[in-house]
Design an enzyme around this catalytic site. Structure first.
Site, short mmCIF file in Angstrom:
data_model
loop_
_atom_site.label_atom_id
_atom_site.label_comp_id
_atom_site.label_asym_id
_atom_site.label_seq_id
_atom_site.Cartn_x
_atom_site.Cartn_y
_atom_site.Cartn_z
N GLY A 15 0.84 -1.38 -0.30
CA GLY A 15 -0.01 -0.13 -0.13
C GLY A 15 0.80 1.37 -0.02
CB SER A 21 1.20 5.85 1.44
OG SER A 21 0.88 6.07 0.15
CB ILE A 22 -0.04 5.22 6.53
CG1 ILE A 22 -0.97 6.37 6.96
CG2 ILE A 22 0.23 4.29 7.98
CD1 ILE A 22 -2.55 5.93 7.34
CB ILE A 95 -5.13 -2.28 0.94
CG1 ILE A 95 -3.92 -2.83 0.47
CG2 ILE A 95 -5.97 -2.43 -0.39
CD1 ILE A 95 -3.60 -4.54 0.16
CE1 TYR A 150 -11.20 8.08 11.61
CE2 TYR A 150 -13.11 7.76 10.27
CZ TYR A 150 -12.45 8.44 11.02
OH TYR A 150 -12.93 9.50 11.53
CE1 TYR A 160 -13.01 6.64 6.35
CE2 TYR A 160 -14.09 4.57 6.86
CZ TYR A 160 -12.83 5.37 6.71
OH TYR A 160 -11.71 4.73 6.60
CE LYS A 167 -10.58 1.25 6.52
NZ LYS A 167 -9.21 0.43 5.98
P1 NAI Z 1 -3.12 5.58 0.22
O1 NAI Z 1 -3.97 6.09 -0.88
O2 NAI Z 1 -1.77 6.27 0.26
O3 NAI Z 1 -2.94 4.05 0.09
C1 NAI Z 1 -4.18 3.16 -0.04
C2 NAI Z 1 -3.44 1.98 -0.82
O4 NAI Z 1 -4.06 1.07 -1.14
C3 NAI Z 1 -2.55 2.68 -2.06
O5 NAI Z 1 -1.42 2.47 -2.00
C4 NAI Z 1 -3.54 1.70 -3.24
O6 NAI Z 1 -2.59 1.53 -4.52
C5 NAI Z 1 -3.76 0.54 -2.55
N1 NAI Z 1 -4.74 -0.45 -3.16
C6 NAI Z 1 -5.73 -0.10 -3.71
N2 NAI Z 1 -6.50 -1.10 -4.24
C7 NAI Z 1 -5.45 -1.92 -4.39
C8 NAI Z 1 -5.36 -3.54 -4.69
N3 NAI Z 1 -6.52 -4.11 -5.33
N4 NAI Z 1 -4.28 -4.10 -4.57
C9 NAI Z 1 -3.32 -3.65 -3.86
N5 NAI Z 1 -3.45 -2.35 -3.27
C10 NAI Z 1 -4.38 -1.56 -3.60
O7 NAI Z 1 -3.78 5.91 1.73
P2 NAI Z 1 -3.56 5.58 2.97
O8 NAI Z 1 -4.30 6.78 3.97
O9 NAI Z 1 -2.23 5.45 3.44
O10 NAI Z 1 -4.32 4.27 3.33
C11 NAI Z 1 -3.77 3.11 3.93
C12 NAI Z 1 -4.75 2.44 4.95
O11 NAI Z 1 -5.06 3.38 6.02
C13 NAI Z 1 -6.08 2.26 4.27
O12 NAI Z 1 -6.54 0.91 4.82
C14 NAI Z 1 -6.84 3.51 4.88
O13 NAI Z 1 -8.39 3.22 4.77
C15 NAI Z 1 -6.15 3.51 6.28
N6 NAI Z 1 -6.62 4.55 7.21
C16 NAI Z 1 -6.64 5.73 6.19
C17 NAI Z 1 -7.03 6.88 7.27
C18 NAI Z 1 -6.84 8.04 6.51
O14 NAI Z 1 -7.34 9.09 6.91
N7 NAI Z 1 -5.86 8.63 5.53
C19 NAI Z 1 -7.38 6.76 8.46
C20 NAI Z 1 -7.62 5.49 9.05
C21 NAI Z 1 -7.30 4.36 8.33
#
Ligand code: NAI
Length: 273
Positions: A15, A21-22, A95, A150, A160, A167
């Site tokens: 991810g 990205s986290i 993801i 989340y 959301y 989630k």
């Molecule tokens: P991000 O957009 O940087 O990361 C999401 C990732 O999921 C991307 O790298 C994307 O390419 C990947 N992805 C999507 N479809 C995919 C697939 N079919 N196969 C493989 N990878 C796939 O955003 P972020 O925020 O770093 O998200 C990481 C996690 O953190 C997610 O689960 C998100 O829901 C969770 N999260 C994020 C929060 C926020 O406010 N940003 C808060 C709480 C949880």
């Protein structure tokens, strides 16, 4: 600061799309702590993102995998062990994606094909990942698997959308699979419930700016950043948390236990004056 907490440990990080990205921040921290890993993302995301820079910086290889495809995940698990030279100690599932959110469909007006795609990407992909690891006996004893979630899984956040349901599903999979992974392989499985964080996925949520500002004012310690999340994940990958499993762990500056804060109250009393 580095403590060598992950020296000699091997893993997979899903991810990392760009430097916000986290997963990106986590990969950097794991590298600093002495861990080695393979990076993975969906083939399409690789074309959009800048994962190559991260790979270079952390001396890691990239194996593309669509996390909804079992054959991609099986290939990933095999290749990761080949590249890293043995079984794995940690896996980060970072993801999330909702097509209904992307297309601006309201929760009361969903397209169910999109709903299905969303839960497959955001929740079932975690089961598929763990099943591939489990069947291939790819995790070392006392290994650690973490997924990011989340608080909309527990409480209502209208914008959301169906990600709230995804989630809840993800967190349930962590517990259900975590039982078998614990019992049969001595591996722990947890989810971290993170504050709103300005990333590509985060900013896709309608009204994100208001959302993050509200959470900041509600949380006694303020919102947890992506780096805070990375550090928490490091602790869960380390040997310092060996018997923490089946948990949904809040990394949110205290938000989840708040009713109201003085700062939020002030906004309302100002309006009444
Ligand atoms: P991000 O957009 O940087 O990361 C999401 C990732 O999921 C991307 O790298 C994307 O390419 C990947 N992805 C999507 N479809 C995919 C697939 N079919 N196969 C493989 N990878 C796939 O955003 P972020 O925020 O770093 O998200 C990481 C996690 O953190 C997610 O689960 C998100 O829901 C969770 N999260 C994020 C929060 C926020 O406010 N940003 C808060 C709480 C949880």
């Amino acid at each position: 600061m580095s403590y060598n907490l992950l020296k000699g440990k091997r893993g997979i990080i899903f991810g990392a799309l760009d430097e916000n990205s986290i997963a990106w921040k986590t990969a950097e921290r794991v590298h600093e702590e002495g861990g080695s890993f393979v990076l993975t993302n969906a083939p399409i995301a690789m074309r959009m993102g800048s994962i190559n820079q991260l790979a270079e910086k952390t001396n890691s290889q990239i194996i593309p995998a669509d996390a909804t495809k079992v054959e991609d995940l099986e290939n990933l698990v095999d290749k990761a062990q080949e590249i890293l030279g043995g079984k794995l100690d940690f896996v980060l599932h970072s993801i999330g994606m909702s097509v209904n959110v992307r297309k601006g469909n309201h929760y009361t007006d969903m397209n169910y094909d999109f709903t299905t795609k969303g839960w497959d990407v955001s929740a079932v992909s975690f089961h598929k990942t763990m099943q591939a690891l489990y069947k291939k006996d790819a995790m070392n004893e006392w290994g650690s698997i973490v997924a990011l979630t989340y608080m909309a899984a527990q409480r209502v956040f209208p914008d959301y959308n169906d990600m709230a349901d995804n989630k809840a599903y993800l967190e349930s999979i962590a517990r259900s699979f975590g039982y078998f992974f614990g019992k049969d392989k001595k591996v722990r499985v947890n989810t971290i419930s993170q504050s709103p964080t300005p990333t590509t996925a985060g900013q896709g949520v309608k009204g994100f700016d208001g959302f993050i500002a509200y959470a900041e004012k509600m949380s006694p310690l303020g919102n947890a950043t992506a780096i805070d999340c990375a550090n928490y994940t490091i602790s869960l990958f380390s040997d310092l948390t060996k018997r923490v499993t089946l948990q949904n762990l809040y990394n949110d500056g205290g938000f989840s236990n708040m009713g109201v804060s003085q700062q939020v109250m002030e906004t309302f009393t100002k309006d009444m004056d």
